[in-house]
Design an enzyme around this catalytic site. Structure first.
Site, PDB file in Angstrom:
ATOM      1  N   HIS A  78      67.279  43.475  46.570  1.00 16.00           N
ATOM      2  CA  HIS A  78      66.952  42.453  47.578  1.00 16.00           C
ATOM      3  C   HIS A  78      65.446  42.392  47.790  1.00 16.00           C
ATOM      4  O   HIS A  78      64.734  43.399  47.648  1.00 16.00           O
ATOM      5  CB  HIS A  78      67.690  42.701  48.898  1.00 16.00           C
ATOM      6  CG  HIS A  78      67.401  43.995  49.578  1.00 16.00           C
ATOM      7  ND1 HIS A  78      66.358  44.154  50.460  1.00 16.00           N
ATOM      8  CD2 HIS A  78      68.010  45.207  49.519  1.00 16.00           C
ATOM      9  CE1 HIS A  78      66.355  45.392  50.927  1.00 16.00           C
ATOM     10  NE2 HIS A  78      67.331  46.066  50.366  1.00 16.00           N
ATOM     11  N   ASP A  80      63.837  41.283  50.674  1.00 13.99           N
ATOM     12  CA  ASP A  80      63.345  41.463  52.037  1.00 13.99           C
ATOM     13  C   ASP A  80      63.186  42.936  52.371  1.00 13.99           C
ATOM     14  O   ASP A  80      63.802  43.805  51.748  1.00 13.99           O
ATOM     15  CB  ASP A  80      64.276  40.799  53.058  1.00 13.99           C
ATOM     16  CG  ASP A  80      65.661  41.426  53.094  1.00 13.99           C
ATOM     17  OD1 ASP A  80      66.271  41.583  52.023  1.00 13.99           O
ATOM     18  OD2 ASP A  80      66.142  41.763  54.196  1.00 13.99           O
ATOM     19  N   ASP A 117      62.148  50.071  49.767  1.00 14.41           N
ATOM     20  CA  ASP A 117      63.503  49.569  50.004  1.00 14.41           C
ATOM     21  C   ASP A 117      63.368  48.092  50.371  1.00 14.41           C
ATOM     22  O   ASP A 117      63.127  47.758  51.518  1.00 14.41           O
ATOM     23  CB  ASP A 117      64.152  50.348  51.156  1.00 14.41           C
ATOM     24  CG  ASP A 117      65.504  49.788  51.574  1.00 14.41           C
ATOM     25  OD1 ASP A 117      66.115  49.041  50.788  1.00 14.41           O
ATOM     26  OD2 ASP A 117      65.918  50.087  52.708  1.00 14.41           O
ATOM     27  N   GLU A 147      69.007  41.134  53.183  1.00 10.09           N
ATOM     28  CA  GLU A 147      69.966  42.244  53.098  1.00 10.09           C
ATOM     29  C   GLU A 147      69.875  43.120  54.331  1.00 10.09           C
ATOM     30  O   GLU A 147      70.894  43.636  54.816  1.00 10.09           O
ATOM     31  CB  GLU A 147      69.671  43.060  51.834  1.00 10.09           C
ATOM     32  CG  GLU A 147      70.692  44.145  51.515  1.00 10.09           C
ATOM     33  CD  GLU A 147      70.371  45.502  52.146  1.00 10.09           C
ATOM     34  OE1 GLU A 147      71.219  46.400  52.077  1.00 10.09           O
ATOM     35  OE2 GLU A 147      69.268  45.646  52.718  1.00 10.09           O
ATOM     36  N   GLU A 148      68.663  43.300  54.829  1.00  6.62           N
ATOM     37  CA  GLU A 148      68.431  44.248  55.910  1.00  6.62           C
ATOM     38  C   GLU A 148      68.979  43.777  57.260  1.00  6.62           C
ATOM     39  O   GLU A 148      69.031  44.553  58.211  1.00  6.62           O
ATOM     40  CB  GLU A 148      66.929  44.536  56.045  1.00  6.62           C
ATOM     41  CG  GLU A 148      66.289  45.176  54.814  1.00  6.62           C
ATOM     42  CD  GLU A 148      66.736  46.607  54.581  1.00  6.62           C
ATOM     43  OE1 GLU A 148      67.610  47.098  55.325  1.00  6.62           O
ATOM     44  OE2 GLU A 148      66.198  47.245  53.651  1.00  6.62           O
ATOM     45  N   ASP A 171      69.223  49.750  44.713  1.00  6.14           N
ATOM     46  CA  ASP A 171      68.912  49.839  46.147  1.00  6.14           C
ATOM     47  C   ASP A 171      69.285  51.190  46.739  1.00  6.14           C
ATOM     48  O   ASP A 171      69.681  51.285  47.890  1.00  6.14           O
ATOM     49  CB  ASP A 171      69.636  48.709  46.891  1.00  6.14           C
ATOM     50  CG  ASP A 171      69.146  48.542  48.314  1.00  6.14           C
ATOM     51  OD1 ASP A 171      68.073  49.072  48.642  1.00  6.14           O
ATOM     52  OD2 ASP A 171      69.847  47.876  49.107  1.00  6.14           O
ATOM     53  N   HIS A 455      62.517  52.615  56.448  1.00  8.00           N
ATOM     54  CA  HIS A 455      62.622  51.875  57.716  1.00  8.00           C
ATOM     55  C   HIS A 455      61.738  52.455  58.809  1.00  8.00           C
ATOM     56  O   HIS A 455      61.925  52.141  59.976  1.00  8.00           O
ATOM     57  CB  HIS A 455      64.080  51.781  58.203  1.00  8.00           C
ATOM     58  CG  HIS A 455      64.974  51.011  57.288  1.00  8.00           C
ATOM     59  ND1 HIS A 455      66.271  50.665  57.625  1.00  8.00           N
ATOM     60  CD2 HIS A 455      64.790  50.504  56.054  1.00  8.00           C
ATOM     61  CE1 HIS A 455      66.825  50.002  56.629  1.00  8.00           C
ATOM     62  NE2 HIS A 455      65.941  49.894  55.658  1.00  8.00           N
TER      63      HIS A 455
END
Length: 480
Positions: A78, A80, A117, A147-148, A171, A455
Site C-alpha cells: 500500500h 499510504d 510501512d 490501508e492504514e 507489508d 506508526h
C-alpha cells in the site's frame, strides 16, 4: 531515481526509490500525488497500468526472457503511511516530504514516522519493474490506498484484469517471518452530542504523556497503556472530589495507533490543585507499575483562565463514564496458536469538538467474536445516549493448508540461509483477505524486512535486512 540522503546504501535502486517516495507526502487520504507518481513511473517505461478513481494503481510487466509463459505473480503493498510526529517537529506532513537519514544500520525520519510501512513495498516493486535484467515471471503490481485507515483501497479496487493467483504481500515487519493468516477488523465510532454553555470557574489542564504507543494490532499485547483510558481514569478520580466541566479533550490521531498522549482542559468547581497533583502522582506510579511504561507522565497545570465554553457537569460525567467503561486492549487469546491475540480493540482517537468522538480499531481472527465486540460497543453507545457508526470492515485472511507459494518460499529460504523461517498468523490486519475475496483461489504469503516501532516517530528500517529481503524476493521470483 537518485538517492541523496540514502546514497551508498544497498540495494541502491531500492533505497533510491524509497527516498523518492519519502519526498512525496503520502499519508492516508492524501494519496493523489504518490498515485500520480506511480502512474508517471509506468508511463515513462511503457508499462501498462490502471489508476482508478480511489488512486489505487496496478502496473503490469511481461515476464523476462525464459519466463514469458510462466504464471503471473502478484506483488502487493500500500502507498499510504501513518503520519505521526513529535510535538517539536516543524514539518507539515500533509505537504512536506520526510527528513530521512541513516546511521549505517537503520534508516529513519527525523521527528516523524518513516512510512517504511509500506513505502518499502512500493520501492521493492519499482526497483523490480525498473530493471529488465532481473529474471521474473509476468508481474502484476498492486499498490492500494488508505490501508492504514481500514483497507479502503483494497475494498474498492477492481482486480478483474489480474490473471495471477499467487500473491506476495510485502507489508510485514519481521524478517524471516512468513505471515499466512491474519485477523479481520473494523473501525467503530461512538459519538456523544456535546452542547456547550458558558461555565465560570478556575481552569486546569490535565496531561498524560510519555507512553510508548505503537501498532494496535502488532503491539496490542505488549502491555502498553492507552493514553485515552488513563485520562479517563484521571478525570474519574478528580470528579469523585469535585464537579468537572470539560472544555477540551484530545488524545490520539489514528484508530490503529495506541495513543501516546492525551490532554484535557476542565473547569473544576472547588479546585484544589495540590490534591489533583496528588492524584496525578498516584496514577502515574500505578501506570508505571502496571504497564511497560517507565516514562509515563501524569500531570495537572493551573490555567490562567476563569471559565469557558464547556460541557455541563452532567454531560462531562457521561463522557468520563464512556471513557472508563469502554473495553480496550486484548479481549481473547487464541487457543489454537499459543501467544496469538485472537480478539482486541484500541480506543485510538478521543476528541472533543462539536461532539465527543471515540474511535476504535476492532480486530479478531474469529468473525463471530468480532461481531460480538462491535455489538458490545453499539450497546455501550446506546446506554450512554450516544450514536454509533462503523466503517472499513474487512474479513479475516484464512490459513491455506495447500499453499504452493508457501512451500516454494520456505524451500528457498532454507536453501539461502540454512534455517527454517517462522510461519505464523498475526493479529494485525493485512489486505490479503479482501483481495482473496476478489480473486478466488488466491494463494498468499506476506513478508518484509525488519522494522521497529512502526506508526511512531521512532520508526526505523533495518538496512541490512532490506538487502537480504530484496535478495530473497529475487530468488522467489526465479523459483516461480
Amino acid at each position: 531515481m537518485c538517492a541523496v540522503k540514502l546514497a551508498g546504501l544497498e540495494p541502491a535502486s531500492v533505497f533510491g526509490f524509497f527516498e523518492e517516495i519519502c519526498s512525496i507526502p503520502h499519508g492516508s487520504r492524501n494519496t493523489k500525488a504518490i498515485s500520480d507518481y506511480l502512474a508517471s513511473f509506468a508511463r515513462a517505461r511503457n508499462l501498462r497500468y490502471v489508476q482508478d478513481e480511489a488512486n489505487n494503481v496496478i502496473i503490469f510487466q511481461e515476464g523476462t526472457c525464459g519466463y514469458e509463459d510462466h504464471a503471473p505473480v502478484i506483488l502487493q503493498g500500500h502507498m499510504d503511511m501513518v503520519c505521526e510526529k513529535d510535538a517539536s517537529c516543524p514539518l507539515d506532513m500533509a505537504v512536506d516530504g520526510l527528513d530521512v537519514a541513516h546511521d549505517d544500520r537503520f534508516v529513519f525520519a527525523k521527528g516523524t514516522t518513516l512510512g517504511a510501512d509500506n513505502g518499502i513495498a512500493v520501492a521493492y516493486a519499482l526497483a523490480l519493474l525498473d530493471d529488465t535484467s532481473i529474471p521474473h515471471p509476468p508481474l502484476e503490481v498492486v499498490i492500494t490506498v488508505d490501508e492504514e485507515i481500514g483497507m479502503l483501497g483494497a475494498a474498492v479496487i477492481d482486480l478483474s484484469e489480474l490473471k495471477g493467483r499467487m500473491l506476495l504481500n510485502l507489508d510485514s515487519e519481521d524478517e524471516g517471518v512468513f505471515t499466512v493468516s491474519c485477523a479481520g477488523g473494523a473501525t467503530a465510532t461512538i459519538e456523544l452530542e456535546a452542547a456547550r454553555r458558558a461555565v465560570y470557574g478556575p481552569c486546569i489542564r490535565l496531561c498524560v504523556d510519555g507512553l510508548q504507543g505503537g501498532h494496535s494490532g502488532a503491539e496490542i499485547h505488549k502491555n502498553r497503556a492507552n493514553a485515552n483510558k488513563v485520562m479517563g481514569e484521571f478525570l474519574s478520580r478528580i470528579q469523585a472530589m469535585m464537579p468537572l466541566c470539560l472544555t477540551s479533550f484530545a488524545g490520539g490521531s489514528k484508530d490503529n495507533a495506541i495513543p501516546r498522549s492525551c490532554q484535557a482542559n476542565v473547569v473544576a468547581m472547588g479546585i484544589n490543585l495540590e490534591r489533583i497533583n496528588g492524584i496525578a502522582e498516584t496514577l502515574q506510579a500505578e501506570v508505571r507499575a502496571r504497564y511497560d511504561e517507565p516514562e509515563a507522565v501524569v500531570q495537572a497545570f493551573d490555567l490562567d483562565a476563569l471559565g469557558g465554553n464547556a460541557l455541563p457537569a452532567e454531560v462531562t460525567a457521561k463522557v468520563i463514564a464512556l471513557l472508563c467503561s469502554a473495553p480496550n486492549g486484548v479481549q481473547a487469546m487464541s487457543e489454537d496458536m499459543p501467544g496469538l491475540v485472537q480478539t482486541s480493540l484500541n480506543m485510538g482517537i478521543a476528541k472533543l469538538g462539536n461532539s465527543m468522538k471515540m474511535t476504535f480499531s476492532v480486530r479478531s481472527s474469529v468473525n463471530q467474536e468480532k461481531q460480538e465486540l462491535l455489538q458490545k460497543l453499539q450497546e455501550l453507545a446506546k446506554f450512554h445516549d450516544a450514536s454509533y457508526s462503523q466503517m472499513g470492515e474487512y474479513p479475516a485472511w484464512e490459513y491455506r493448508p495447500d499453499s504452493k507459494l508457501r512451500t516454494v518460499m520456505v524451500d528457498t529460504y532454507q536453501r539461502l540461509y540454512g534455517k527454517t523461517p517462522e510461519v505464523l498468523a498475526i493479529h494485525a490486519g493485512l489486505e490479503c483477505g479482501l483481495l482473496g475475496q476478489k480473486l478466488p483461489g488466491l494463494d498468499c504469503v506476506s513478508i518484509g524486512p525488519q522494522m521497529h516501532d512502526i506508526h511512531t516517530s521512532r520508526e526505523k528500517l533495518d538496512i541490512a535486512s532490506t538487502g537480504r529481503t530484496w535478495n530473497f524476493l529475487l530468488e522467489i521470483l526465479k523459483a516461480l
